[in-house]
Design a protein around this motif. Structure first.
Motif, mmCIF file in Angstrom:
data_model
loop_
_atom_site.group_PDB
_atom_site.id
_atom_site.type_symbol
_atom_site.label_atom_id
_atom_site.label_comp_id
_atom_site.label_asym_id
_atom_site.label_seq_id
_atom_site.Cartn_x
_atom_site.Cartn_y
_atom_site.Cartn_z
ATOM 1 N N ASN A 224 35.241 49.097 27.567
ATOM 2 C CA ASN A 224 36.596 48.158 27.001
ATOM 3 C C ASN A 224 36.053 47.377 26.295
ATOM 4 N N ILE A 225 35.992 46.916 25.512
ATOM 5 C CA ILE A 225 35.429 44.830 24.954
ATOM 6 C C ILE A 225 36.506 43.823 25.407
ATOM 7 N N ALA A 226 37.799 43.853 24.943
ATOM 8 C CA ALA A 226 38.915 43.303 26.464
ATOM 9 C C ALA A 226 38.310 43.354 27.949
ATOM 10 N N ALA A 227 37.469 44.237 28.179
ATOM 11 C CA ALA A 227 37.489 44.489 30.117
ATOM 12 C C ALA A 227 35.949 43.331 30.423
ATOM 13 N N ALA A 228 35.622 43.303 29.855
ATOM 14 C CA ALA A 228 33.878 43.114 29.086
ATOM 15 C C ALA A 228 34.374 41.443 28.814
ATOM 16 N N VAL A 229 34.942 41.124 27.985
ATOM 17 C CA VAL A 229 34.757 40.037 27.841
ATOM 18 C C VAL A 229 35.970 38.941 29.168
ATOM 19 N N ALA A 230 36.834 39.942 28.641
ATOM 20 C CA ALA A 230 37.718 39.499 30.680
ATOM 21 C C ALA A 230 36.541 38.894 31.826
ATOM 22 N N TRP A 231 35.504 40.160 32.034
ATOM 23 C CA TRP A 231 34.346 39.799 33.264
ATOM 24 C C TRP A 231 33.716 38.631 33.074
ATOM 25 N N GLY A 232 33.051 38.518 31.784
ATOM 26 C CA GLY A 232 32.649 37.325 31.167
ATOM 27 C C GLY A 232 33.363 35.547 31.281
ATOM 28 N N LEU A 233 34.320 35.855 31.390
ATOM 29 C CA LEU A 233 34.878 33.996 31.175
ATOM 30 C C LEU A 233 35.266 34.433 32.752
ATOM 31 N N GLY A 234 35.841 35.422 33.509
ATOM 32 C CA GLY A 234 35.758 35.159 34.661
ATOM 33 C C GLY A 234 34.774 34.084 35.892
ATOM 34 N N LEU A 235 33.673 35.312 34.955
ATOM 35 C CA LEU A 235 32.205 34.238 35.951
ATOM 36 C C LEU A 235 31.900 32.604 34.955
ATOM 37 N N LEU A 236 32.041 32.795 33.960
ATOM 38 C CA LEU A 236 31.920 31.635 33.418
ATOM 39 C C LEU A 236 32.724 30.279 34.195
ATOM 40 N N ALA B 105 36.632 30.606 33.258
ATOM 41 C CA ALA B 105 38.018 30.410 32.199
ATOM 42 C C ALA B 105 39.033 31.360 32.558
ATOM 43 N N PHE B 106 39.350 31.126 34.124
ATOM 44 C CA PHE B 106 40.395 32.108 35.119
ATOM 45 C C PHE B 106 41.693 31.631 34.549
ATOM 46 N N PHE B 107 41.937 30.922 33.803
ATOM 47 C CA PHE B 107 43.565 31.452 33.079
ATOM 48 C C PHE B 107 43.572 32.122 31.955
ATOM 49 N N LEU B 108 42.111 32.544 31.437
ATOM 50 C CA LEU B 108 41.995 33.114 30.007
ATOM 51 C C LEU B 108 41.513 34.325 30.319
ATOM 52 N N ALA B 109 40.360 35.112 32.140
ATOM 53 C CA ALA B 109 40.208 35.812 32.397
ATOM 54 C C ALA B 109 41.055 36.069 33.320
ATOM 55 N N VAL B 110 42.241 36.208 33.544
ATOM 56 C CA VAL B 110 43.073 37.484 34.457
ATOM 57 C C VAL B 110 43.916 37.607 33.860
ATOM 58 N N PRO B 111 44.545 36.917 32.396
ATOM 59 C CA PRO B 111 45.828 37.892 31.978
ATOM 60 C C PRO B 111 45.241 38.685 31.119
ATOM 61 N N LEU B 112 43.519 38.635 30.451
ATOM 62 C CA LEU B 112 43.293 39.548 29.916
ATOM 63 C C LEU B 112 42.697 41.084 30.402
ATOM 64 N N ALA B 113 42.528 40.825 31.295
ATOM 65 C CA ALA B 113 41.847 41.622 32.810
ATOM 66 C C ALA B 113 43.013 42.274 32.628
ATOM 67 N N LEU C 276 35.497 46.674 35.150
ATOM 68 C CA LEU C 276 34.778 45.550 34.675
ATOM 69 C C LEU C 276 36.249 44.946 35.033
ATOM 70 N N ALA C 277 36.745 45.248 34.268
ATOM 71 C CA ALA C 277 38.474 44.449 34.211
ATOM 72 C C ALA C 277 39.169 44.714 35.897
ATOM 73 N N TYR C 278 38.521 45.077 36.660
ATOM 74 C CA TYR C 278 38.914 44.775 38.185
ATOM 75 C C TYR C 278 38.069 43.183 38.780
ATOM 76 N N GLY C 279 36.286 43.400 38.319
ATOM 77 C CA GLY C 279 35.335 43.052 38.646
ATOM 78 C C GLY C 279 36.599 41.605 37.599
ATOM 79 N N ALA C 280 36.843 41.655 36.909
ATOM 80 C CA ALA C 280 37.409 40.249 36.363
ATOM 81 C C ALA C 280 38.078 39.376 36.647
ATOM 82 N N LEU C 281 39.169 40.186 37.222
ATOM 83 C CA LEU C 281 40.721 40.044 38.389
ATOM 84 C C LEU C 281 39.951 39.061 39.567
ATOM 85 N N ILE C 282 39.076 39.916 40.089
ATOM 86 C CA ILE C 282 38.492 39.617 41.740
ATOM 87 C C ILE C 282 37.555 38.177 41.271
ATOM 88 N N SER C 283 36.831 37.454 40.258
ATOM 89 C CA SER C 283 36.497 36.563 39.690
ATOM 90 C C SER C 283 37.727 35.667 39.352
#
Length: 84
Positions: free
Chosen positions: A23-35, A37-45, A62-69
């Protein structure tokens, strides 16, 4: 002949079912979380988790990882500043 061709198309030719697409949204959220951009990563995840079927473990992870980060890194930074 037709049966063999149908089997090759539906299984990818090697007898195994095709791998699910990530899922592209999960992958982007994970990347944003690591970079950071937490305010974008959590809603996208959260958006991605509502759209991903339970059988697609890779995308859900990937989505769970984005939420964790997205939640864990800012929380750790705040605790470090307060207790530090």
């Amino acid at each position: 002949m037709l049966d063999q061709l149908t089997r090759e198309i539906t299984t990818g030719g090697d007898g195994n079912p095709p791998a699910p697409k990530t899922n592209i949204a999960a992958a982007v959220a994970w990347g944003l979380g690591l970079l950071g951009a937490f305010f974008l990563a959590v809603p996208l995840a959260l958006f991605a988790l509502t759209r991903i079927p339970a059988t697609d473990r890779n995308s859900r992870d990937l989505a769970y990882g984005a939420l964790i980060s997205g939640l864990g890194i800012p929380l750790a930074a705040i605790l470090f500043l307060v207790l530090g």
